[in-house]
Motif scaffolding. Structure first.
Motif, short mmCIF file in Angstrom:
data_model
loop_
_atom_site.label_atom_id
_atom_site.label_comp_id
_atom_site.label_asym_id
_atom_site.label_seq_id
_atom_site.Cartn_x
_atom_site.Cartn_y
_atom_site.Cartn_z
N UNK A 145 52.87 12.63 34.25
CA UNK A 145 53.96 12.18 32.93
C UNK A 145 54.33 13.11 32.15
N UNK A 146 53.33 12.86 31.33
CA UNK A 146 53.68 13.79 29.77
C UNK A 146 53.91 15.08 29.87
N UNK A 147 53.03 15.78 31.13
CA UNK A 147 53.24 17.08 31.47
C UNK A 147 54.70 17.28 31.70
N UNK A 148 55.32 16.17 32.54
CA UNK A 148 56.59 16.52 33.07
C UNK A 148 57.71 16.60 32.48
N UNK A 149 57.28 15.27 30.90
CA UNK A 149 58.94 14.76 30.06
C UNK A 149 58.44 16.25 29.05
N UNK A 150 57.63 16.92 28.87
CA UNK A 150 57.20 17.72 28.48
C UNK A 150 58.07 19.58 29.14
N UNK A 151 57.82 19.21 29.74
CA UNK A 151 58.08 20.96 30.62
C UNK A 151 59.92 20.75 30.33
N UNK A 152 60.65 18.73 30.77
CA UNK A 152 62.13 18.89 30.83
C UNK A 152 62.07 19.47 29.38
N UNK A 153 61.77 19.09 28.29
CA UNK A 153 62.31 19.60 26.76
C UNK A 153 62.49 20.38 26.42
N UNK A 154 61.34 21.30 27.49
CA UNK A 154 61.15 22.92 27.43
C UNK A 154 62.71 23.54 27.76
N UNK A 155 63.69 22.95 29.38
CA UNK A 155 64.09 23.38 30.08
C UNK A 155 65.83 22.88 29.42
N UNK A 156 65.59 21.91 28.32
CA UNK A 156 66.70 21.22 27.90
C UNK A 156 66.80 22.35 26.53
N UNK A 157 65.72 22.60 26.50
CA UNK A 157 66.15 24.05 24.67
C UNK A 157 66.38 25.12 25.57
N UNK A 158 65.55 25.39 26.85
CA UNK A 158 65.98 26.72 27.13
C UNK A 158 67.28 26.89 27.79
N UNK A 159 68.06 25.26 28.04
CA UNK A 159 69.54 25.88 28.17
C UNK A 159 70.55 25.71 27.51
N UNK A 160 69.82 25.54 26.63
CA UNK A 160 70.94 24.87 25.21
C UNK A 160 70.85 26.48 24.30
N UNK A 161 69.90 27.07 24.29
CA UNK A 161 69.55 27.67 23.54
C UNK A 161 69.88 28.87 24.01
N UNK A 162 70.17 29.40 25.43
CA UNK A 162 70.59 30.15 26.34
C UNK A 162 72.04 30.29 26.73
N UNK A 163 72.26 29.19 26.58
CA UNK A 163 73.77 29.03 26.82
C UNK A 163 73.97 29.32 28.41
N UNK A 164 73.16 28.38 29.13
CA UNK A 164 73.36 28.45 30.65
C UNK A 164 74.69 28.25 31.26
N UNK A 165 74.71 28.92 31.99
CA UNK A 165 76.44 29.29 33.00
C UNK A 165 76.24 27.96 34.15
#
Length: 338
Positions: A145-165
């Protein structure tokens, strides 16, 4: 990069959404992301000002806990404030990820509700997380569960940082149609100022006190019951022409009688009783309400805001009506000049 987290739960110990948020904040700190967290229950008396905090954010996380049905009132109030007072041009560039945990059921519905709300505001959504966790300890003690939550946070960071379309959604069309007549007469700066006034209890109370004082001052001097045959004369006497005004107004009386029609063409005014064909703006009120307006007790906008008048048409034309016939301003000016 800056991410704002808006938590809409009650702040209870063991709240699973708070646990998820804390884990995500740890990941963001490692990624050198500035995080501001707003507990909405602590800002319930200044909710109308919170949308201004979106201005310097790159991404948003809306976190809430479903305890029995839906995401709760604090989150709904915040989204209402964003709709009424938020900077839509800024929201259009903001990425939002939902975090919805349930202690009973309904986490998927809650997540979908937040996504739809943000899309209706014109914003951009990215993948968040939702789940069922009656005990927060289940999330803390489970490595997967902890790994899933941390991965979700990393994906949010990537989406915001790279301005995902993302592809356009129909919610944007709904926003354009629904928002067309809302606050069209106010600039963004005026809207933000209005949000500050609306959240200032002292200001609101002072306005009520001023209204009461004015009412007491004019009490006994203002009858409010003019002969309806003199109403057109009053409009003529208080007419302040507005450049390029070309409008037809119709005032319908709830308590019967012929409608009052007002035709304005630049500096020309034609007013009388009868039916108006295809008016630009229509008001429905009782005759005594119109008497109070022409006596200077209230404005057309004031009658509408307190529910004494119903309107149909562009709200900007209502503001223009008060500019062309400023009965209250004329009365106050006359008192000051005595």
């Amino acid at each position: 990069m800056k991410i704002n987290i808006y938590y809409g739960g009650r702040g209870l110990i063991g709240d699973p959404s708070l646990t998820v948020v804390k884990m995500m904040m740890s990941v963001f700190e490692e990624l050198n992301v500035r995080v501001d967290k707003y507990d909405l229950f602590e800002h319930k008396n200044e909710m109308t000002k919170l949308p201004q905090t979106l201005k310097d954010a790159d991404g948003v996380i809306l976190a809430s806990t479903v305890e029995w049905h839906g995401c709760g009132g604090y989150m709904a109030s915040f989204l209402d404030a964003c709709w009424l007072y938020g900077d839509k041009e800024k929201i259009e560039k903001l990425y939002m990820a939902p975090v919805v945990m349930s202690t009973t059921y309904g986490e998927k519905e809650g997540e979908l509700d937040l996504i739809n709300a943000w899309l209706s505001l014109g914003g951009i959504t990215c993948a968040g997380i939702s789940g069922y966790a009656p005990e927060a300890s289940e999330l803390e003690n489970n490595k997967q569960y902890r790994k899933l939550i941390e991965t979700t946070a990393e994906n949010i960071y990537r989406a915001v940082n790279k301005h995902a379309y993302s592809l356009p959604t129909s919610n944007g069309v709904v926003r354009q149609v629904s928002y067309r007549t809302l606050n069209t007469s106010y600039t963004q700066q005026e809207t933000e100022q209005l949000s500050e006034y609306a959240s200032d209890d002292k200001y609101v109370e002072k306005q009520k006190e001023d209204i009461r004082e004015l009412t007491d001052f004019f009490k006994g001097k203002l009858d409010g019951g003019q002969d309806e045959n003199h109403i057109p004369e009053l409009f003529q006497a208080h007419f302040h022409p507005q450049d390029h005004a070309d409008l037809k107004y119709k005032i319908v009386f709830k308590d019967g009688g012929k409608s009052l029609t007002i035709r304005v063409e630049d500096k020309d005014l034609v007013i009388g009783y009868g039916e108006a064909v295809y008016p630009d703006f229509e008001l429905t009120m009782e005759k005594k309400v119109l008497g109070e307006i022409t006596s200077g007790r209230k404005t057309f906008q004031g009658a509408f805001m307190e529910g004494a008048a119903l309107t149909r048409g562009d709200f900007g034309n209502l503001r223009l009506l008060d500019k062309m016939f400023p009965f209250m301003d004329d009365l106050l000016s006359g008192v000051k000049n005595r």
